[in-house]
Design a protein around this motif. Structure first.
Motif, PDB file in Angstrom:
ATOM      1  N   UNK A  20       0.815  -1.213   0.000  1.00 30.05           N
ATOM      2  CA  UNK A  20       0.000   0.000   0.000  1.00 30.05           C
ATOM      3  C   UNK A  20       0.851   1.266   0.000  1.00 30.05           C
ATOM      4  N   UNK A  21       2.163   1.120   0.195  1.00 31.37           N
ATOM      5  CA  UNK A  21       3.058   2.278   0.139  1.00 31.37           C
ATOM      6  C   UNK A  21       3.302   2.745  -1.289  1.00 31.37           C
ATOM      7  N   UNK A  22       3.047   1.875  -2.296  1.00 32.83           N
ATOM      8  CA  UNK A  22       3.312   2.304  -3.672  1.00 32.83           C
ATOM      9  C   UNK A  22       2.240   1.922  -4.682  1.00 32.83           C
ATOM     10  N   UNK A  23       1.494   0.867  -4.490  1.00 34.02           N
ATOM     11  CA  UNK A  23       0.525   0.475  -5.518  1.00 34.02           C
ATOM     12  C   UNK A  23      -0.611   1.486  -5.723  1.00 34.02           C
ATOM     13  N   UNK A  24      -1.155   2.123  -4.680  1.00 36.22           N
ATOM     14  CA  UNK A  24      -2.182   3.139  -4.940  1.00 36.22           C
ATOM     15  C   UNK A  24      -1.676   4.285  -5.818  1.00 36.22           C
ATOM     16  N   UNK A  25      -0.404   4.647  -5.698  1.00 35.82           N
ATOM     17  CA  UNK A  25       0.151   5.716  -6.541  1.00 35.82           C
ATOM     18  C   UNK A  25       0.217   5.307  -8.009  1.00 35.82           C
ATOM     19  N   UNK A  26       0.160   3.998  -8.266  1.00 32.41           N
ATOM     20  CA  UNK A  26       0.156   3.491  -9.637  1.00 32.41           C
ATOM     21  C   UNK A  26      -1.258   3.218 -10.138  1.00 32.41           C
ATOM     22  N   UNK A  27      -2.256   3.606  -9.337  1.00 27.45           N
ATOM     23  CA  UNK A  27      -3.648   3.480  -9.756  1.00 27.45           C
ATOM     24  C   UNK A  27      -4.375   2.276  -9.196  1.00 27.45           C
ATOM     25  N   UNK A  28      -3.696   1.428  -8.433  1.00 31.26           N
ATOM     26  CA  UNK A  28      -4.334   0.228  -7.883  1.00 31.26           C
ATOM     27  C   UNK A  28      -5.198   0.580  -6.680  1.00 31.26           C
ATOM     28  N   UNK A  29      -6.329  -0.089  -6.578  1.00 30.10           N
ATOM     29  CA  UNK A  29      -7.205   0.040  -5.423  1.00 30.10           C
ATOM     30  C   UNK A  29      -7.145  -1.254  -4.633  1.00 30.10           C
ATOM     31  N   UNK A  30      -7.170  -1.140  -3.314  1.00 32.81           N
ATOM     32  CA  UNK A  30      -7.090  -2.308  -2.448  1.00 32.81           C
ATOM     33  C   UNK A  30      -8.481  -2.837  -2.135  1.00 32.81           C
ATOM     34  N   UNK A  31      -8.641  -4.140  -2.331  1.00 29.43           N
ATOM     35  CA  UNK A  31      -9.845  -4.836  -1.909  1.00 29.43           C
ATOM     36  C   UNK A  31      -9.397  -5.987  -1.024  1.00 29.43           C
ATOM     37  N   UNK A  33     -10.367  -9.588   0.803  1.00 31.90           N
ATOM     38  CA  UNK A  33     -11.306 -10.692   0.637  1.00 31.90           C
ATOM     39  C   UNK A  33     -10.806 -11.873   1.460  1.00 31.90           C
ATOM     40  N   UNK A  34     -11.551 -12.240   2.468  1.00 33.58           N
ATOM     41  CA  UNK A  34     -11.193 -13.357   3.342  1.00 33.58           C
ATOM     42  C   UNK A  34      -9.787 -13.212   3.921  1.00 33.58           C
ATOM     43  N   UNK A  35      -9.403 -11.983   4.276  1.00 33.72           N
ATOM     44  CA  UNK A  35      -8.112 -11.750   4.898  1.00 33.72           C
ATOM     45  C   UNK A  35      -6.962 -11.591   3.925  1.00 33.72           C
ATOM     46  N   UNK A  36      -7.199 -11.795   2.637  1.00 35.24           N
ATOM     47  CA  UNK A  36      -6.168 -11.615   1.626  1.00 35.24           C
ATOM     48  C   UNK A  36      -6.325 -10.239   0.983  1.00 35.24           C
ATOM     49  N   UNK A  37      -5.307  -9.823   0.254  1.00 34.03           N
ATOM     50  CA  UNK A  37      -5.299  -8.501  -0.368  1.00 34.03           C
ATOM     51  C   UNK A  37      -5.380  -8.639  -1.885  1.00 34.03           C
ATOM     52  N   UNK A  38      -6.229  -7.851  -2.490  1.00 33.31           N
ATOM     53  CA  UNK A  38      -6.333  -7.781  -3.944  1.00 33.31           C
ATOM     54  C   UNK A  38      -6.132  -6.336  -4.349  1.00 33.31           C
ATOM     55  N   UNK A  39      -5.087  -6.091  -5.129  1.00 32.21           N
ATOM     56  CA  UNK A  39      -4.834  -4.751  -5.668  1.00 32.21           C
ATOM     57  C   UNK A  39      -5.292  -4.787  -7.125  1.00 32.21           C
ATOM     58  N   UNK A  40      -6.303  -3.986  -7.425  1.00 33.16           N
ATOM     59  CA  UNK A  40      -6.908  -4.023  -8.752  1.00 33.16           C
ATOM     60  C   UNK A  40      -6.936  -2.621  -9.353  1.00 33.16           C
ATOM     61  N   UNK A  41      -6.818  -2.583 -10.657  1.00 28.97           N
ATOM     62  CA  UNK A  41      -6.961  -1.317 -11.376  1.00 28.97           C
ATOM     63  C   UNK A  41      -8.430  -1.137 -11.711  1.00 28.97           C
ATOM     64  N   UNK A  42      -8.976   0.051 -11.486  1.00 29.73           N
ATOM     65  CA  UNK A  42     -10.393   0.274 -11.789  1.00 29.73           C
ATOM     66  C   UNK A  42     -10.677   0.060 -13.281  1.00 29.73           C
ATOM     67  N   UNK A  43     -11.835  -0.513 -13.547  1.00 29.66           N
ATOM     68  CA  UNK A  43     -12.264  -0.767 -14.922  1.00 29.66           C
ATOM     69  C   UNK A  43     -13.680  -0.221 -15.075  1.00 29.66           C
ATOM     70  N   UNK A  44     -13.883   0.545 -16.111  1.00 30.37           N
ATOM     71  CA  UNK A  44     -15.217   1.069 -16.389  1.00 30.37           C
ATOM     72  C   UNK A  44     -16.167  -0.093 -16.698  1.00 30.37           C
ATOM     73  N   UNK A  45     -17.448   0.013 -16.293  1.00 31.64           N
ATOM     74  CA  UNK A  45     -18.415  -1.045 -16.607  1.00 31.64           C
ATOM     75  C   UNK A  45     -18.424  -1.350 -18.111  1.00 31.64           C
ATOM     76  N   UNK A  46     -18.400  -2.623 -18.434  1.00 29.24           N
ATOM     77  CA  UNK A  46     -18.426  -3.051 -19.823  1.00 29.24           C
ATOM     78  C   UNK A  46     -17.061  -3.089 -20.492  1.00 29.24           C
TER      79      UNK A  46
END
Length: 138
Positions: A20-31, A33-46
């Motif tokens: 979390x010290x660098x991935x958000x600056x690259x556009x990743x959002x943290x989710x 799930x069950x105690x694990x971390x998922x760093x995902x880039x936002x995607x427009x619907x469709x």
């Protein structure tokens, strides 16, 4: 196309602090799930994702997480300053240095990279290859 990359860790708190010290600056959002971390880039619907998600998980077999020798995940930054800034932020968040940001003789003249290990020992590269920035030879 690669859909996602996963690294295993034993201490999720240390891993979250590091990533979390660098991935958000690259556009990743943290989710989480069950105690694990998922760093995902936002995607427009469709729309279809263009970059892989990055997952940080405890090993499914319950054994210890082991860093792979020769394995590395590289994240592209916008430029050389961002590589330096994010490398420093990741070190301050518990990472260890595997190579200060800079040019390497064995890569192209615009490939600027810094290497790190996360607290588990997984190798991470932060790089930029912006042709509008000064290169190694100029």
């Amino acid at each position: 196309m690669i859909a996602y990359v996963t690294v295993g860790v034993d201490d999720m708190t240390l891993a979250e602090r590091f990533y979390s010290a660098f991935l958000p600056a690259l556009g990743y959002e943290l989710e989480e799930y069950h105690g694990d971390l998922s760093y995902v880039l936002p995607v427009e619907p469709g729309q279809t994702p263009v970059s892989p998600d990055f997952y940080v998980k405890s090993p499914f077999d319950g054994g210890p997480a082991l860093a792979g020798n020769g394995n590395m995940v590289a994240f592209q930054a916008s430029g050389q300053k961002q590589v330096r800034d994010l490398h420093a932020a990741a070190l301050a968040a518990g990472g260890s240095d595997e190579g200060q940001p800079g040019f390497r003789d064995s890569y192209g003249p615009n490939f600027y990279v810094g290497y790190l290990r996360d607290p588990q020992g997984n190798k991470i590269a932060l790089f930029a290859s912006n042709p509008d920035e000064p290169g190694r030879d100029g």
